[in-house]
Every structure is written in C-alpha cells, then in structure tokens.
Design an enzyme around this catalytic site. Structure first.
Site, PDB file in Angstrom:
ATOM      1  N   SER A 245       0.847  -1.192   0.000  1.00  0.00           N
ATOM      2  CA  SER A 245       0.000   0.000   0.000  1.00  0.00           C
ATOM      3  C   SER A 245       0.877   1.233   0.000  1.00  0.00           C
ATOM      4  CB  SER A 245      -0.896   0.015   1.232  1.00  0.00           C
ATOM      5  OG  SER A 245      -0.109   0.303   2.368  1.00  0.00           O
ATOM      6  N   LYS A 246       0.236   2.353  -0.249  1.00  0.00           N
ATOM      7  CA  LYS A 246       0.943   3.620  -0.359  1.00  0.00           C
ATOM      8  C   LYS A 246       1.768   3.899   0.897  1.00  0.00           C
ATOM      9  CE  LYS A 246      -0.292   7.903  -2.597  1.00  0.00           C
ATOM     10  NZ  LYS A 246      -1.388   8.758  -2.985  1.00  0.00           N
ATOM     11  N   ARG A 247       1.169   3.534   2.036  1.00  0.00           N
ATOM     12  CA  ARG A 247       1.875   3.795   3.301  1.00  0.00           C
ATOM     13  C   ARG A 247       3.181   3.008   3.390  1.00  0.00           C
ATOM     14  NH1 ARG A 247      -1.168   1.857   7.556  1.00  0.00           N
ATOM     15  NH2 ARG A 247      -2.754   1.207   6.096  1.00  0.00           N
ATOM     16  N   ARG A 248       3.245   1.917   2.614  1.00  0.00           N
ATOM     17  CA  ARG A 248       4.439   1.074   2.726  1.00  0.00           C
ATOM     18  C   ARG A 248       5.387   1.273   1.559  1.00  0.00           C
ATOM     19  NH1 ARG A 248       0.216  -1.915   4.690  1.00  0.00           N
ATOM     20  NH2 ARG A 248       0.533  -2.391   6.877  1.00  0.00           N
ATOM     21  N   GLY A 249       5.397   2.439   0.968  1.00  0.00           N
ATOM     22  CA  GLY A 249       6.344   2.703  -0.115  1.00  0.00           C
ATOM     23  C   GLY A 249       5.609   2.885  -1.424  1.00  0.00           C
TER      24      GLY A 249
END
Ligand code: GLU
Length: 467
Positions: A245-249
C-alpha cells in the site's frame, strides 16, 4: 468462448496505475501476444466523483512506459452509457432485473434486524418480482436502483486459471444493484456488458474480485453471453508481509520510473512476481511472450522484494546502451539542478555512464555519480584528512601543474600520473587515493585516468588546488 484470444485491462482512473494492476496488465498483454491475440485497454470511469483525467493520463503513460501496447482502446465506459441502458432495459423486460425502491434507510434497518438475529445481511428481496407476489406500492419521489435477479439456489463454479476450481453458492450472494439511481451502471454490470461486447476470452485480474465473479457469471448467463475464462492473481505483499500500500512505499508505476528504474527491469521483475518459467530470473520481453501461456501463475501472494528489484535493475542498467542511459541520466541531473546536454559530444555523458553503470543500480544512482563530473564535489572531511597527507602534497602540486598542459585523454593522463609517481617515489595508491577524494569526493572510483579524462581539465585543476 470466442475463438480469438482477447484480453483486456480495465483500470479505474481514480489514482495512478497500481503495481498490482500493472502486473495483471502485463499478464493479460503477454497472454494475448503469446497466442497472437488482441489486448484491449478499457477505462472504467463510472465512479464519476473519483475519476480524473490526470489519472487517465498517468495510466496511459505508465502503459506506454512499460511497452504494453494495446490493439483497441482506450475505451471509456462513460461513453457507453447508451449501450448499458439498452441491455439493462432488455433484462428488465425479460424479468431478469427489476427496479428496487428501497431507500438506504430501509435497507439499513433490514440489515440491522438481520444482524440482530445473527443472519446474513443480504437484501431481503422486497422488490423482486415473483409469480403471484404483490409488490409494495411504488413510493413517490424515490428514484429506484436496478437489481439483478440472482438465482436463489444452485451454485456458481468456474475453473480459475490461477486458483483452480472455485464454487460459490448462490445463497451466499444477493440481488446485486446493477444500476444506480442516476442510471449509471455499477462495476459488475458494466464489466460484463463490456467483456461480452469486446469479446474478451480471458480475464486476468486481482483476486480482490473473486467475490464479484459469481455475480458476473450469473449476469453473463442471464444475457446468454459466452463466458470468458477467469484468472485471479493473488495480491502483492509489501516486504513487511502486509498488503502493498501507499503507506508502505511506492505502489505506482510512475514512481519507479522517476526513481530511476528501467522499464524492461520493471517488466521482468513484475512478471516474475507471481509467475515463473523454471529457474529463469532474468528474461526479455520477447522471452516472456514466448513463455507466458497462462500456466505457472502462483496461487499464493507474492512478496515485494526491493533488493531483488534493484538487482534486476542493476543488470539492465549494466547492459543498457550508453546513449540511452545518458538521456535518462540527463533528466535525473536536471532534478539535481545540473544541466547537461547529453546529445553533444563534448558532454561525454555516454562515456561517464559507460564508466559507472556497473556501480549503479538505478539511473538516480548513476546520476549521483555523474553529478560529480558536472556539478560540485565536497570531499568527505575524514577521507580527505586520511588521504591528503603532507607526504603527497608536493606530488599533488606537480600533478596539477602537469595536467594543466598535457593532452586531455586517458593515455596522456596515465603517462602524467606515472611521471609524478616516479618523480616522488610513490606507489600508485598513495597518489591515486588523495586525487580521487579531491576530484570525485570519494576514494571509491573506477580507474583514475579514465575518471580524470572524463572530468573537465578546469574542474580537475580547481579541485586539486582545493588540497
Ligand atoms: N476497474 C476494475 C479495477 O480496477 C477492473 C476489474 C476487472 O478487471 O474486472 O479493479
């Protein structure tokens, strides 16, 4: 199934092209190319509130960057509303779909009651016509949705190209809304009409859609349309084991383009992430097309592995044409505020790329090297103190003097270096290390004569004098 292999990718333009979608696009494209079929790009823009032109542009750009050329499209769903309306009306006329006037409040109240009894919160069928059934009076001022008459019993079975046989009971699913109050079809309906009209033979998509497939199969059947084959690819997990996901890169294709990855590396890495051909880790687009026949797709989720992607990228950078790299590096240099015209012979940028590409795993890393040739350099103070000793200062001064006059090519520079070594009774590393630190800012560089020859005489002079 139609005789011709036809695949499609159907992104919703509500954001960038996600890596997961890029991967299924790649599988769909490869499958079509392998069998001499056709690949279609469809833009599923019926979520009017969230769809943007910017997102469409990014999707098109990402597809182009990855080299996923399509034979038809982009086809926009919002330009096909007439067709959906026609099919919808036919289904209603045939008693296979119906208007439902239940308000969201009523639906929520029914769900709540079912929840309280511990029952499944499926639609209660209030507006579903049935022989001998009296429907409630049509309320005034309520815009109806259209629901599909899902079979009430039996089951839906398909042999998934990735997951094998899947069976879902019709009791698990309810009468799906296929058109909203504004008449715009929902995903599950539009996708079926489109896949039917566009004669799609094989659908590869993410397995978050598995629960939609039984509805879609029932709608295909209600329309008397031939069924495509379905293949649901598992999600991609981030390197922490959670869904990417976006939060993870970075999860968008464009982010990798900007971060200095080559499209052929992304293509190779993405294809391998969820599919294999023996032990092959590095393969070309042509090999992928030759090998990809829809088999050997992994059933379990793939894990994003940044280190491996870098390794794959490094391989392609090492083998990339130097002029092509120079063009990409020049773009990255611009971001660093350094303007180099890669096309002029004097820039030497292709030669700089040739010299440093096997030390760089992205074009960003390569540009950081190149920046030392065209921008400013700040030697690391610890390295400078360590290597630029009183012992070598006289030799550095002589070198600066000789380099001011010699022809500016690798062989002449090498001869000057040897002359200085002899004159001062030094070994090559005693002179080369301080020169590297002063000129390139680091003691870890390729062969010194090659480095100096690609740096301008003026920059070398200034930097040596900085000793
Ligand atoms: N618009 C859907 C998505 O982006 C397409 C799913 C499908 O391929 O059917 O997830």
């Amino acid at each position: 199934m139609s005789a011709k292999i036809r695949t499609r990718i159907a992104p919703s333009p509500t954001g960038f092209l996600h890596l997961g979608t890029a991967r299924t696009a790649l599988y769909s494209w490869s499958y079509a190319r392998h069998f001499g079929g056709e690949f279609v790009l469809r833009i599923e823009d019926t979520d009017v509130a969230r769809s943007t032109q910017d997102s469409v542009d990014q999707i098109l750009e990402s597809m182009q960057w990855l080299g996923l050329d399509y034979d038809e499209g982009p086809i926009y769903q919002m330009q096909r509303l007439e067709r959906y309306r026609e099919v919808l009306e036919r289904l209603i006329a045939q008693g296979k779909a119906y208007y439902c006037y239940s308000t969201p409040e009523e639906l929520e109240a029914t769900r709540e009651a079912k929840r309280a009894k511990g029952e499944k919160t499926l639609y209660d069928g209030r507006w579903r016509p049935a022989p001998g059934k009296t429907l409630p009076p049509v309320p005034e001022g309520v815009q109806p949705v259209v629901r599909f008459c899902n079979p009430v019993d039996g089951e839906v079975t398909w042999v998934d190209l990735v997951k094998g046989p899947i069976t879902i009971s019709n009791r698990e699913i309810d009468d799906l809304i296929i058109a909203r109050t504004d008449g715009i079809p929902t995903y599950n309906f539009a996708v079926v009409v489109d896949d039917w009209d566009m004669q799609i033979s094989h659908v590869f998509r993410g397995d978050e859609h598995i629960n939609n497939t039984p509805w879609q199969i029932n709608i295909f059947n209600a329309l008397g349309a031939p069924l495509p084959q379905f293949g649901h690819c598992p999600v991609i997990l981030g390197d922490d084991g959670q869904k990417l996901s976006k939060r993870r890169g970075a999860v968008s294709v464009t982010a990798y383009q900007e971060d200095g990855y080559l499209p052929e590396a992304m293509l190779n890495y993405l294809a391998r992430l969820g599919w294999s051909h023996g032990d092959e880790e590095l393969f070309s687009r042509e090999q992928l097309v030759a090998w990809f026949d829809g088999t050997h797709l992994n059933k379990s989720p793939a894990q994003w592995d940044r280190a491996k992607l870098l390794w794959v990228n490094a391989h392609y950078i090492k083998h990339a044409d130097n002029h092509r790299l120079a063009g990409l590096v020049a773009q990255q240099l611009t971001k660093l505020g350094i303007a180099v015209d890669a096309t002029t012979v004097d820039s030497h940028l292709p030669q700089v790329c040739a010299l440093l590409k096997d030390r760089s795993d992205t074009t960003v890393a390569l540009a950081q090297w190149a920046a030392k040739f065209y921008g400013d350099v700040k030697p690391d103070p610890a390295e400078k103190a360590h290597h630029v000793t009183e012992l070598v200062r006289p030799a550095l001064a002589m070198l600066a003097e000789k380099l001011a006059q010699c022809p500016w090519d690798k062989a002449s520079i090498s001869a000057v270096l040897k002359e200085v070594l002899t004159a001062h009774g030094l070994k090559m590393p005693q002179l080369a290390m301080p020169v590297r630190v002063l000129v390139m800012g680091t003691s870890q560089t390729p062969s010194l004569d090659a480095v100096l020859a690609l740096c301008s005489r003026e920059k070398v002079a200034v930097r040596l004098l900085g000793a």
